[in-house]
Design an enzyme around this catalytic site. Sequence first.
Site, PDB file in Angstrom:
ATOM      1  N   CYS A 113      68.652 -40.200  12.646  1.00 24.81           N
ATOM      2  CA  CYS A 113      69.510 -39.837  13.788  1.00 24.81           C
ATOM      3  C   CYS A 113      70.589 -38.817  13.422  1.00 24.81           C
ATOM      4  O   CYS A 113      71.162 -38.182  14.301  1.00 24.81           O
ATOM      5  CB  CYS A 113      70.150 -41.072  14.391  1.00 24.81           C
ATOM      6  SG  CYS A 113      68.910 -42.192  15.025  1.00 24.81           S
ATOM      7  N   HIS A 250      76.163 -38.450  18.528  1.00 28.71           N
ATOM      8  CA  HIS A 250      74.772 -38.920  18.622  1.00 28.71           C
ATOM      9  C   HIS A 250      74.708 -39.990  19.710  1.00 28.71           C
ATOM     10  O   HIS A 250      75.559 -40.865  19.787  1.00 28.71           O
ATOM     11  CB  HIS A 250      74.327 -39.493  17.277  1.00 28.71           C
ATOM     12  CG  HIS A 250      73.061 -40.264  17.354  1.00 28.71           C
ATOM     13  ND1 HIS A 250      71.929 -39.766  17.968  1.00 28.71           N
ATOM     14  CD2 HIS A 250      72.737 -41.516  16.919  1.00 28.71           C
ATOM     15  CE1 HIS A 250      70.963 -40.675  17.893  1.00 28.71           C
ATOM     16  NE2 HIS A 250      71.431 -41.747  17.275  1.00 28.71           N
ATOM     17  N   ASN A 280      68.008 -43.364  23.085  1.00 27.18           N
ATOM     18  CA  ASN A 280      68.287 -42.812  21.756  1.00 27.18           C
ATOM     19  C   ASN A 280      67.095 -41.953  21.337  1.00 27.18           C
ATOM     20  O   ASN A 280      66.020 -42.469  21.069  1.00 27.18           O
ATOM     21  CB  ASN A 280      68.514 -43.969  20.770  1.00 27.18           C
ATOM     22  CG  ASN A 280      68.832 -43.498  19.369  1.00 27.18           C
ATOM     23  OD1 ASN A 280      68.677 -42.313  19.046  1.00 27.18           O
ATOM     24  ND2 ASN A 280      69.258 -44.417  18.525  1.00 27.18           N
TER      25      ASN A 280
HETATM   26  N1  ACO Z   1      66.114 -57.665  26.852  1.00 29.99           N
HETATM   27  C1  ACO Z   1      66.640 -58.891  27.082  1.00 29.99           C
HETATM   28  N2  ACO Z   1      67.125 -59.688  26.105  1.00 29.99           N
HETATM   29  C2  ACO Z   1      67.081 -59.199  24.847  1.00 29.99           C
HETATM   30  C3  ACO Z   1      66.540 -57.943  24.547  1.00 29.99           C
HETATM   31  C4  ACO Z   1      66.050 -57.172  25.603  1.00 29.99           C
HETATM   32  N3  ACO Z   1      65.523 -55.941  25.421  1.00 29.99           N
HETATM   33  N4  ACO Z   1      66.641 -57.750  23.208  1.00 29.99           N
HETATM   34  C5  ACO Z   1      67.218 -58.849  22.694  1.00 29.99           C
HETATM   35  N5  ACO Z   1      67.466 -59.730  23.684  1.00 29.99           N
HETATM   36  C6  ACO Z   1      68.084 -61.037  23.569  1.00 29.99           C
HETATM   37  C7  ACO Z   1      67.930 -61.618  22.180  1.00 29.99           C
HETATM   38  O1  ACO Z   1      66.696 -62.264  22.047  1.00 29.99           O
HETATM   39  C8  ACO Z   1      69.092 -62.600  22.120  1.00 29.99           C
HETATM   40  O2  ACO Z   1      68.741 -63.757  22.825  1.00 29.99           O
HETATM   41  P1  ACO Z   1      69.208 -65.218  22.298  1.00 29.99           P
HETATM   42  O3  ACO Z   1      70.692 -65.160  22.359  1.00 29.99           O
HETATM   43  O4  ACO Z   1      68.575 -66.128  23.277  1.00 29.99           O
HETATM   44  O5  ACO Z   1      68.685 -65.311  20.897  1.00 29.99           O
HETATM   45  C9  ACO Z   1      70.163 -61.888  22.923  1.00 29.99           C
HETATM   46  O6  ACO Z   1      69.493 -60.912  23.727  1.00 29.99           O
HETATM   47  C10 ACO Z   1      71.203 -61.199  22.053  1.00 29.99           C
HETATM   48  O7  ACO Z   1      70.505 -60.448  21.044  1.00 29.99           O
HETATM   49  P2  ACO Z   1      71.295 -59.604  19.984  1.00 29.99           P
HETATM   50  O8  ACO Z   1      70.334 -58.852  19.144  1.00 29.99           O
HETATM   51  O9  ACO Z   1      72.294 -60.471  19.305  1.00 29.99           O
HETATM   52  O10 ACO Z   1      72.007 -58.590  20.975  1.00 29.99           O
HETATM   53  P3  ACO Z   1      73.255 -57.673  20.716  1.00 29.99           P
HETATM   54  O11 ACO Z   1      74.342 -58.069  21.610  1.00 29.99           O
HETATM   55  O12 ACO Z   1      73.555 -57.492  19.263  1.00 29.99           O
HETATM   56  O13 ACO Z   1      72.678 -56.291  21.256  1.00 29.99           O
HETATM   57  C11 ACO Z   1      71.773 -54.225  20.410  1.00 29.99           C
HETATM   58  C12 ACO Z   1      71.533 -55.696  20.621  1.00 29.99           C
HETATM   59  C13 ACO Z   1      71.907 -53.545  21.763  1.00 29.99           C
HETATM   60  C14 ACO Z   1      70.597 -53.626  19.659  1.00 29.99           C
HETATM   61  C15 ACO Z   1      73.102 -54.058  19.616  1.00 29.99           C
HETATM   62  O14 ACO Z   1      73.062 -54.815  18.431  1.00 29.99           O
HETATM   63  C16 ACO Z   1      73.363 -52.632  19.267  1.00 29.99           C
HETATM   64  O15 ACO Z   1      73.714 -51.862  20.115  1.00 29.99           O
HETATM   65  N6  ACO Z   1      73.236 -52.274  17.984  1.00 29.99           N
HETATM   66  C17 ACO Z   1      73.348 -50.913  17.545  1.00 29.99           C
HETATM   67  C18 ACO Z   1      71.969 -50.404  17.468  1.00 29.99           C
HETATM   68  C19 ACO Z   1      71.905 -48.959  17.642  1.00 29.99           C
HETATM   69  O16 ACO Z   1      72.526 -48.365  18.476  1.00 29.99           O
HETATM   70  N7  ACO Z   1      71.109 -48.389  16.789  1.00 29.99           N
HETATM   71  C20 ACO Z   1      70.892 -47.059  16.777  1.00 29.99           C
HETATM   72  C21 ACO Z   1      71.946 -46.373  15.930  1.00 29.99           C
HETATM   73  S1  ACO Z   1      71.284 -45.665  14.549  1.00 29.99           S
HETATM   74  C22 ACO Z   1      70.154 -44.710  15.161  1.00 29.99           C
HETATM   75  O17 ACO Z   1      70.415 -44.012  16.102  1.00 29.99           O
HETATM   76  C23 ACO Z   1      68.800 -44.811  14.580  1.00 29.99           C
END
Ligand code: ACO
Length: 323
Positions: A113, A250, A280
Amino acid sequence: MIRSVVLGAGAATPKHSVTNDQLAQKMETSDEWIVQRTGIEQRYIADSCETTASLGERAARLALKDCGLIPDDIDLIILATSTPNNTFPATSVEIQNRLGMKHGAAFDLQAVCTGFVFAMTTADTYIKSGQAKRILVIGAETFSRILDWQDRTTCVLFGDGAGAIILEAQECNGMMDDRGILTNHLRSDGSHKGKLYVDGGPSTTGTVGHLRMQGREVFKHAIGMIRDVVESAFEATGLDSDSIDWFIPHQANKRIIDASAKMLNIDSKKVVITVNQHGNTSSASIPLAIDVARKDGRLKKGDLVLIEAMGGGFTWGALIVRW
Ligand code: ACO
C-alpha cells in the site's frame, strides 16, 4: 536545483462497481458493518478482461493526455504494484509495450500500500540525479484476484484500480515555494510480516496465494507509523499542518484517515477521502484520490499537498509536494 514537478495525472477504474449491499447478498456482512468500521460504500472489481496492465495503461494514457505528452516524451516508467499480471516479466514493461514505447526503461516496484509513495520517491531520486527527465509513475492493482472471498474480514475491504502521474525535471530555486516534490521519507520493518501478507508466492508455495490480515494489529500500528513519517517530512521542510492545503493519505480505512488527521492537527476540510468510492486499492489509492481531487476542482497548481501511506511489510512513507 532540480525538482520533480507534476505535469499531469490520470486514473482508471474497472467497469463494474460492487456495493456493500451486493456483497451482503453473497456473504454474511452488511452495509452498516462495513461503513461503520471502514467508511467503504463500494469498490470496483476487475472483470476477466481487465488486468493490472490494462488498468495501468488506461491511467497512463489519461495522464499523458492531461499534459499533452506522448509516450516518446517519457524516459522511464515505474509501476507500483503487488498484483502484477505475471510473476515476470514486469507489468511495467507490458505497459511500456502497450503504450508503443520502444525506448527508455520500465520496472515494477513492490511496497504494497506504500507502493505509490516509494515509486514517487524513486522517481524523484532518478530525476534529481539527472538519470531521467520525464517519468511516468503508476500505481495499479487488481487486489480482487488475491482476496479470499470466503474470508469476510478481508474481502470487503479491497478493490481494483489504477492511477498515474508524470514527473518532470525542472530547475527550481531550492525554496519551499518551489513546485515539485519538496521532501520524501521512506521506512520499512519486516518484523511485522505476519500481520499483513499474502500466503503464497513463487519461491514458497508456487501459488499466487491469498491476502491475510490481522486487522486490529494493523490498525494499532498505522497511526504511530504515519505520525513518525509525517513529522519527519515537517521537520525536513519547516512546514506544518497549517501550511498544508491538502492531505491525501493512502485510502485504507476512514477511521485510520480521521485519526491520523486529528493526531496531525489537520483540518478535516483539507482531507481528501475516496475510500468510500474505491475501497482499499493499495498502491492505486493515492493516485485515484489525486484524480478525484483534481477533477472536482479542489487540487490546483501551486497547492501544497501532504501524501502518506502505510501498508504490508510493514512499509510506510510520506511526501510533501507543491502541485
Ligand atoms: N461483516 C460483518 N461482520 C464482520 C465482518 C464483515 N465483513 N468481518 C468481521 N466481522 C465480525 C467479526 O467476526 C467479529 O465478530 P464477533 O465479535 O462475533 O467475533 C466482529 O465483526 C468484530 O471483528 P473485528 O475483526 O474485531 O473487527 P474490528 O472492529 O477490528 O474491524 C477491521 C475490522 C475493519 C478490519 C479493522 O480492524 C481495521 O480497520 N483494521 C485496519 C485494517 C486496514 O485498514 N488495513 C489496511 C491497511 S494496510 C493496507 O492498506 C494493506
